[in-house]
Structure formats: structure tokens, C-alpha cells
Design a protein around this motif. Structure first.
Motif, PDB file in Angstrom:
ATOM      1  N   SER A 217       0.781  -1.373   0.057  1.00 23.31           N
ATOM      2  CA  SER A 217      -0.152  -0.025  -0.116  1.00 23.31           C
ATOM      3  C   SER A 217       0.850   1.242   0.017  1.00 23.31           C
ATOM      4  CB  SER A 217      -0.823  -0.020   1.327  1.00 23.31           C
ATOM      5  OG  SER A 217      -1.768  -1.182   1.229  1.00 23.31           O
ATOM      6  N   PRO A 218       0.432   2.322  -0.777  1.00 22.41           N
ATOM      7  CA  PRO A 218       1.067   3.468  -0.572  1.00 22.41           C
ATOM      8  C   PRO A 218       1.085   4.159   0.834  1.00 22.41           C
ATOM      9  CG  PRO A 218      -0.803   3.678  -2.321  1.00 22.41           C
ATOM     10  CD  PRO A 218      -1.081   2.285  -1.379  1.00 22.41           C
ATOM     11  N   ALA A 219       2.481   4.603   1.244  1.00 24.27           N
ATOM     12  CA  ALA A 219       2.524   5.309   2.666  1.00 24.27           C
ATOM     13  C   ALA A 219       2.737   6.439   2.750  1.00 24.27           C
ATOM     14  CB  ALA A 219       3.722   4.196   3.459  1.00 24.27           C
ATOM     15  N   LEU A 220       3.253   7.099   1.528  1.00 23.91           N
ATOM     16  CA  LEU A 220       3.635   8.441   1.693  1.00 23.91           C
ATOM     17  C   LEU A 220       3.428   9.086   0.151  1.00 23.91           C
ATOM     18  CD1 LEU A 220       4.307  11.009   3.263  1.00 23.91           C
ATOM     19  CD2 LEU A 220       6.969  10.315   2.727  1.00 23.91           C
ATOM     20  N   THR A 221       2.691  10.265   0.014  1.00 26.56           N
ATOM     21  CA  THR A 221       2.708  10.879  -1.362  1.00 26.56           C
ATOM     22  C   THR A 221       3.674  12.026  -1.054  1.00 26.56           C
ATOM     23  OG1 THR A 221       0.754  12.159  -0.679  1.00 26.56           O
ATOM     24  CG2 THR A 221       0.289  10.102  -1.864  1.00 26.56           C
ATOM     25  N   LEU A 222       4.481  11.996  -2.457  1.00 30.39           N
ATOM     26  CA  LEU A 222       5.609  13.206  -2.358  1.00 30.39           C
ATOM     27  C   LEU A 222       4.960  14.193  -3.564  1.00 30.39           C
ATOM     28  CD1 LEU A 222       8.281  10.600  -2.543  1.00 30.39           C
ATOM     29  CD2 LEU A 222       7.380  11.959  -0.631  1.00 30.39           C
ATOM     30  N   ASP A 223       5.179  15.380  -3.197  1.00 28.80           N
ATOM     31  CA  ASP A 223       5.211  16.748  -4.098  1.00 28.80           C
ATOM     32  C   ASP A 223       6.304  17.543  -3.834  1.00 28.80           C
ATOM     33  OD1 ASP A 223       4.372  18.665  -5.540  1.00 28.80           O
ATOM     34  OD2 ASP A 223       2.612  18.691  -4.737  1.00 28.80           O
ATOM     35  N   GLY A 224       7.187  17.354  -4.844  1.00 34.18           N
ATOM     36  CA  GLY A 224       8.412  18.417  -4.645  1.00 34.18           C
ATOM     37  C   GLY A 224       8.319  19.758  -5.196  1.00 34.18           C
ATOM     38  N   GLY A 225       6.959  20.201  -5.677  1.00 31.93           N
ATOM     39  CA  GLY A 225       6.691  21.570  -6.394  1.00 31.93           C
ATOM     40  C   GLY A 225       7.064  21.452  -7.925  1.00 31.93           C
ATOM     41  N   ASP A 226       6.620  22.434  -8.507  1.00 30.34           N
ATOM     42  CA  ASP A 226       6.981  22.279 -10.176  1.00 30.34           C
ATOM     43  C   ASP A 226       7.920  23.524 -10.495  1.00 30.34           C
ATOM     44  OD1 ASP A 226       5.410  24.699  -9.722  1.00 30.34           O
ATOM     45  OD2 ASP A 226       3.627  24.072 -11.197  1.00 30.34           O
ATOM     46  N   TYR A 227       8.547  24.229  -9.513  1.00 25.26           N
ATOM     47  CA  TYR A 227       9.289  25.277 -10.126  1.00 25.26           C
ATOM     48  C   TYR A 227      10.659  24.619 -10.546  1.00 25.26           C
ATOM     49  CZ  TYR A 227      11.763  29.754  -9.906  1.00 25.26           C
ATOM     50  OH  TYR A 227      12.707  30.653 -10.398  1.00 25.26           O
ATOM     51  N   CYS A 228      10.902  24.819 -11.533  1.00 26.07           N
ATOM     52  CA  CYS A 228      12.198  24.199 -12.352  1.00 26.07           C
ATOM     53  C   CYS A 228      12.372  22.613 -11.970  1.00 26.07           C
ATOM     54  CB  CYS A 228      13.294  24.934 -11.878  1.00 26.07           C
ATOM     55  SG  CYS A 228      13.458  26.493 -12.315  1.00 26.07           S
TER      56      CYS A 228
ATOM     57  N   GLU B 152      11.719  20.263 -13.825  1.00 26.27           N
ATOM     58  CA  GLU B 152      12.331  19.330 -14.966  1.00 26.27           C
ATOM     59  C   GLU B 152      14.028  19.514 -15.038  1.00 26.27           C
ATOM     60  OE1 GLU B 152      11.806  23.798 -16.215  1.00 26.27           O
ATOM     61  OE2 GLU B 152      10.732  22.174 -14.886  1.00 26.27           O
ATOM     62  N   THR B 153      14.452  20.347 -14.274  1.00 23.68           N
ATOM     63  CA  THR B 153      15.984  20.446 -14.142  1.00 23.68           C
ATOM     64  C   THR B 153      16.948  19.339 -13.387  1.00 23.68           C
ATOM     65  OG1 THR B 153      16.284  21.942 -12.347  1.00 23.68           O
ATOM     66  CG2 THR B 153      15.886  22.919 -14.667  1.00 23.68           C
ATOM     67  N   VAL B 154      16.058  18.720 -12.434  1.00 22.40           N
ATOM     68  CA  VAL B 154      16.686  17.864 -11.746  1.00 22.40           C
ATOM     69  C   VAL B 154      16.354  16.455 -11.318  1.00 22.40           C
ATOM     70  CG1 VAL B 154      18.104  19.596 -10.369  1.00 22.40           C
ATOM     71  CG2 VAL B 154      15.630  19.067  -9.654  1.00 22.40           C
ATOM     72  N   PRO B 155      16.822  15.545 -10.843  1.00 22.95           N
ATOM     73  CA  PRO B 155      16.131  14.456 -10.407  1.00 22.95           C
ATOM     74  C   PRO B 155      15.297  14.797  -9.411  1.00 22.95           C
ATOM     75  CG  PRO B 155      18.673  13.919 -10.838  1.00 22.95           C
ATOM     76  CD  PRO B 155      18.314  15.446 -11.071  1.00 22.95           C
ATOM     77  N   PHE B 156      14.285  13.735  -8.827  1.00 20.56           N
ATOM     78  CA  PHE B 156      13.513  13.966  -7.581  1.00 20.56           C
ATOM     79  C   PHE B 156      14.649  13.748  -6.604  1.00 20.56           C
ATOM     80  CE2 PHE B 156      10.689  13.707  -4.257  1.00 20.56           C
ATOM     81  CZ  PHE B 156       9.436  14.302  -4.602  1.00 20.56           C
ATOM     82  N   ALA B 157      14.856  14.917  -5.709  1.00 22.39           N
ATOM     83  CA  ALA B 157      15.693  14.497  -4.626  1.00 22.39           C
ATOM     84  C   ALA B 157      15.093  13.673  -3.451  1.00 22.39           C
ATOM     85  CB  ALA B 157      15.936  15.923  -3.929  1.00 22.39           C
TER      86      ALA B 157
ATOM     87  N   VAL C 260      14.364  11.385   3.306  1.00 24.49           N
ATOM     88  CA  VAL C 260      14.721  12.624   2.841  1.00 24.49           C
ATOM     89  C   VAL C 260      14.056  12.893   1.587  1.00 24.49           C
ATOM     90  CG1 VAL C 260      16.696  14.225   2.724  1.00 24.49           C
ATOM     91  CG2 VAL C 260      17.146  12.359   4.162  1.00 24.49           C
ATOM     92  N   HIS C 261      13.357  13.769   1.461  1.00 26.20           N
ATOM     93  CA  HIS C 261      12.794  14.262   0.244  1.00 26.20           C
ATOM     94  C   HIS C 261      12.446  15.721  -0.027  1.00 26.20           C
ATOM     95  CE1 HIS C 261       8.591  14.774   2.233  1.00 26.20           C
ATOM     96  NE2 HIS C 261       9.338  13.798   3.182  1.00 26.20           N
TER      97      HIS C 261
ATOM     98  N   ARG D 100      13.668  23.321  -0.622  1.00 26.51           N
ATOM     99  CA  ARG D 100      13.402  22.788   0.807  1.00 26.51           C
ATOM    100  C   ARG D 100      13.694  21.351   0.654  1.00 26.51           C
ATOM    101  NH1 ARG D 100      10.217  24.481   5.560  1.00 26.51           N
ATOM    102  NH2 ARG D 100       9.660  22.481   6.783  1.00 26.51           N
ATOM    103  N   LEU D 101      13.931  20.764   1.600  1.00 29.53           N
ATOM    104  CA  LEU D 101      14.002  19.202   1.954  1.00 29.53           C
ATOM    105  C   LEU D 101      13.414  18.914   3.182  1.00 29.53           C
ATOM    106  CD1 LEU D 101      17.744  18.207   0.842  1.00 29.53           C
ATOM    107  CD2 LEU D 101      15.649  17.996  -0.435  1.00 29.53           C
ATOM    108  N   ASP D 102      12.855  17.740   3.457  1.00 29.92           N
ATOM    109  CA  ASP D 102      12.144  17.573   4.825  1.00 29.92           C
ATOM    110  C   ASP D 102      12.532  16.043   4.944  1.00 29.92           C
ATOM    111  OD1 ASP D 102      10.973  19.655   6.281  1.00 29.92           O
ATOM    112  OD2 ASP D 102       9.896  19.918   4.450  1.00 29.92           O
ATOM    113  N   VAL D 103      12.494  15.417   6.298  1.00 28.76           N
ATOM    114  CA  VAL D 103      12.760  14.132   6.461  1.00 28.76           C
ATOM    115  C   VAL D 103      11.613  13.704   7.347  1.00 28.76           C
ATOM    116  CG1 VAL D 103      14.295  12.328   7.723  1.00 28.76           C
ATOM    117  CG2 VAL D 103      15.408  14.795   7.098  1.00 28.76           C
ATOM    118  N   THR D 104      10.798  12.602   6.678  1.00 31.73           N
ATOM    119  CA  THR D 104       9.886  11.912   7.418  1.00 31.73           C
ATOM    120  C   THR D 104      10.072  10.682   8.035  1.00 31.73           C
ATOM    121  OG1 THR D 104       8.322  13.068   5.677  1.00 31.73           O
ATOM    122  CG2 THR D 104       7.498  11.159   7.059  1.00 31.73           C
TER     123      THR D 104
END
Length: 354
Positions: A104-115, A117-122, A135-136, A142-146
Motif C-alpha cells: 500500500s502507498p504510505a506517503l505521497t510526495l510533491d516536490g513542487g513544479d518550479y524548475c 524539470e532540471t533535476v532528479p527528484f531529490a 529525505v525528500h 526545501r528538503l524534509d525528513v519524514t
């Protein structure tokens, strides 16, 4: 050093393979096991030496990658304990963490859409106090740790906001690919700054989670290496005290920079600079960086080359072997084709946290 690779067939049910990531060995496993993401969204445990396949989950992302596009590629990450996996959109906005014990999905991630397309998802899995965390990216700067078991955000703090002139923690930094040191205590971030310039950064995960929620922005352990101009090029931790980073310049020349994240120089107030312990030229091309714990392993069109990390001299080679991923538990490297896979395990290896 033994240079013998092993060829195995990729089971029909797993094809086409989108990505693979290593799983820890389970009781009764014969050889390394891999989590496979198939094009149809199947997440399955595969043991190449026996051919055994076990479905564990399904992945489906219905949200668009980014309004800007940018060549989105799905990337698979697995926690060291093997319970958690993440499927993220490199050069995209979204991702999902899945509990492999339930599917089952445990956490949905949203890194924002500002640029984005220039990087891998952190994203990187880690451990804190014996508990698995992730760490995501939660914003371009901004990075956070869950905590994965509880869902608690361990890095709660005020959000950086570039529109607030008096913001104390205003990080003008686009987070890129993340990787942990072998002992799991430091984070490497392959991000960039305006006007676009690569700016690798390293900081203490321990200090971030124990002492200072702003450590990833300007904490005492946070240091950068501004001597590379581009980002999204190969990088690998050789050991806890050496990181190999690739860069190329406008003239078409390539260079490997070997950084010591434990050696920091204060260049100006508030600016801590990671020292390079070696640099050597390397031709421009499409390749990946790995390690056997001693050498830099470079996978290019010709195969895999073992490179002395100080001199840049080739020490050995495996022709025709171009791996895409490495198992942190055993060191095994894997190359996955449309119908077959090839594997090679270094004769000596120390298991890694990240």
C-alpha cells in the motif's frame, strides 16, 4: 581481481523493465535480490540466480509530471531494511513511498513544479535512531525528513520564502540528486544555483535530526563545492571521506573531482568550502559512476573501468559490461537489457547505509 560476469534471463512477466533497486537478502535467498519496476506498474522481488519472481505492489501515478515536461523518467529507491520503496519522477514533481510489506502507498510526495524539470527528484532513504526515514524534496529549495513508521515530519521549521526580504533562512538553491555516505551520517546534494551553476553540497544528517532543523540550509556542517559548473552528472561516495564528482566545461573537456567532505575550509563569513583532494581529466561521454570501495568504477560505452581515485589511471576493465545500478548490501552491479541481465560482484565489499 575476478572479472567474471554472470548472465541471466529477465523473466517475461517483468519486461519491459523501467528500473531496478537492490533489496536486502531474505532467509533462503540465493544471491542478491532486486526490486523491479515494470512498465505496467508491477513492483516485484526478483532473485536472478534462481529466476524467482514475487509480486509485492503496484504503482500508478495519475498526476502529471510537470506542466513544463522535460523528459520525465521514473526512478526506484529502496530503504536499507527493504520494507519501503519509492517511485519518483526524475525531472518531474511527484512520487510515492510504498510499504512493501502491505503493498500500500504510505506517503505521497510533491516536490513542487518550479524548475523541477532540471533535476532528479531529490530523495534518499536513511535511518535515525534505528528507525527508517526518508529525505525528500518538499519545494524547489526545501528538503524534509519524514519518519516512515509514524508519518511524523522530523524537520519542521519555517518555510523559506524568497518573497520575504527578512527571511532568516532563504535558501537560493535547487535541490538535486541525493546520496548518503556509506556510514549514513552525511547527505550529498547535487543541486544548483542561479545563474545556472552546479553547487554540490554536503551536511550532517545527524546534526540535522538531532540538533538543528535548519542544518540543510546553513547549519555549521553545511558546505559546498563551487568548482563544478554543471549538475546531473555522475557522482559516487568511494568511502566516508571521498566523493567522486564529474563535471564538464563549455569547451567539451571533462574532469573528475575527488572531494573530502570531512575537510572544510572557511572561505568567507558563512561560506564553508569542501576541499578537493584530487582532480583528473576524463573524456566527455554518457556514463555512470560506481565503486568497489577502493576504486572509482566508470561504466561507459566500452564497458566498466576500474580507476585509481588519486591518479586517474585505469587499473582493470570489464569489456561490454555497462551496469546501471549497484547493490549497497553486496556491491553487486547489474546491467538490465530487454531480455537479459548481466551481474558482477566485487571480490571485497563492505555494506553501506546509503
Amino acid at each position: 581481481m575476478a572479472m567474471i560476469t554472470v548472465d541471466v534471463a529477465v523473466p517475461d512477466v517483468l519486461r519491459p523493465v523501467v528500473d531496478v533497486a537492490a533489496l536486502p537478502a531474505a532467509l533462503g535467498d540465493v544471491g542478491p535480490a532486486w526490486l523491479v519496476l515494470s512498465e505496467d506498474g508491477r513492483l516485484a522481488r526478483w532473485t536472478p540466480t534462481t529466476g524467482e519472481v514475487q509480486d509485492v505492489a503496484r504503482y500508478r501515478e495519475e498526476r502529471p509530471a510537470s506542466e513544463y515536461g522535460g523528459g520525465v523518467r521514473l526512478r526506484l529507491h529502496v530503504s536499507r531494511c527493504g520494507r519501503w520503496a519509492a517511485v519518483v519522477q526524475d525531472r518531474g514533481r511527484y512520487g510515492t513511498v510504498v510499504d512493501l510489506t502491505t503493498g500500500s502507498p504510505a506517503l505521497t510526495l510533491d516536490g513542487g513544479d518550479y524548475c523541477c524539470e532540471t533535476v532528479p527528484f531529490a530523495l534518499a532513504f536513511a535511518e535515525h535512531g534505528g528507525r527508517p526515514v526518508v529525505v525528500h524534496r518538499t519545494g524547489w529549495n526545501r528538503l524534509d525528513v519524514t519518519d516512515l513508521a509514524s508519518g511524523e515530519v522530523l524537520t519542521a521549521r519555517d518555510s523559506p520564502d524568497r518573497d520575504e526580504e527578512d527571511a532568516e533562512y532563504d535558501l537560493d538553491y535547487f535541490h538535486g540528486a541525493l546520496s548518503l555516505s556509506p556510514d549514513g551520517t552525511r547527505v550529498y546534494d547535487g543541486g544548483w544555483v542561479w545563474q545556472p551553476w552546479g553547487m554540490p553540497a554536503v551536511w550532517s544528517l545527524t546534526a540535522w535530526l538531532h540538533d538543528n532543523p535548519y542544518e540543510s540550509e546553513d547549519g555549521p556542517s553545511y558546505a559546498v563545492y563551487p568548482e563544478v559548473s554543471e549538475w546531473n552528472w555522475p557522482v559516487v561516495w568511494i568511502d566516508d571521506g571521498r566523493i567522486a564528482v564529474y563535471d564538464r566545461d563549455d569547451a567539451g573537456s571533462g574532469t573528475v573531482h575527488v572531494l573530502d567532505p570531512t575537510s572544510i575550509e572557511l572561505r568567507s563569513p558563512g561560506v564553508r568550502w569542501i576541499k578537493a583532494v584530487a582532480t583528473f581529466p576524463w573524456p566527455v561521454g554518457d556514463f555512470g559512476f560506481f565503486t568497489d570501495g577502493e576504486h572509482l568504477l566508470i561504466a561507459d560505452e566500452a564497458g566498466l573501468q576500474g580507476i585509481d581515485i588519486t591518479s586517474g589511471q585505469q587499473m582493470f576493465a570489464i569489456d561490454g559490461f555497462r551496469p546501471a545500478r549497484q547493490d549497497r548490501h553486496t556491491g553487486t552491479l547489474i546491467q538490465v537489457g530487454s531480455a537479459n541481465a548481466r551481474l558482477w560482484t566485487p571480490p571485497e565489499w563492505t555494506a553501506r547505509a546509503g
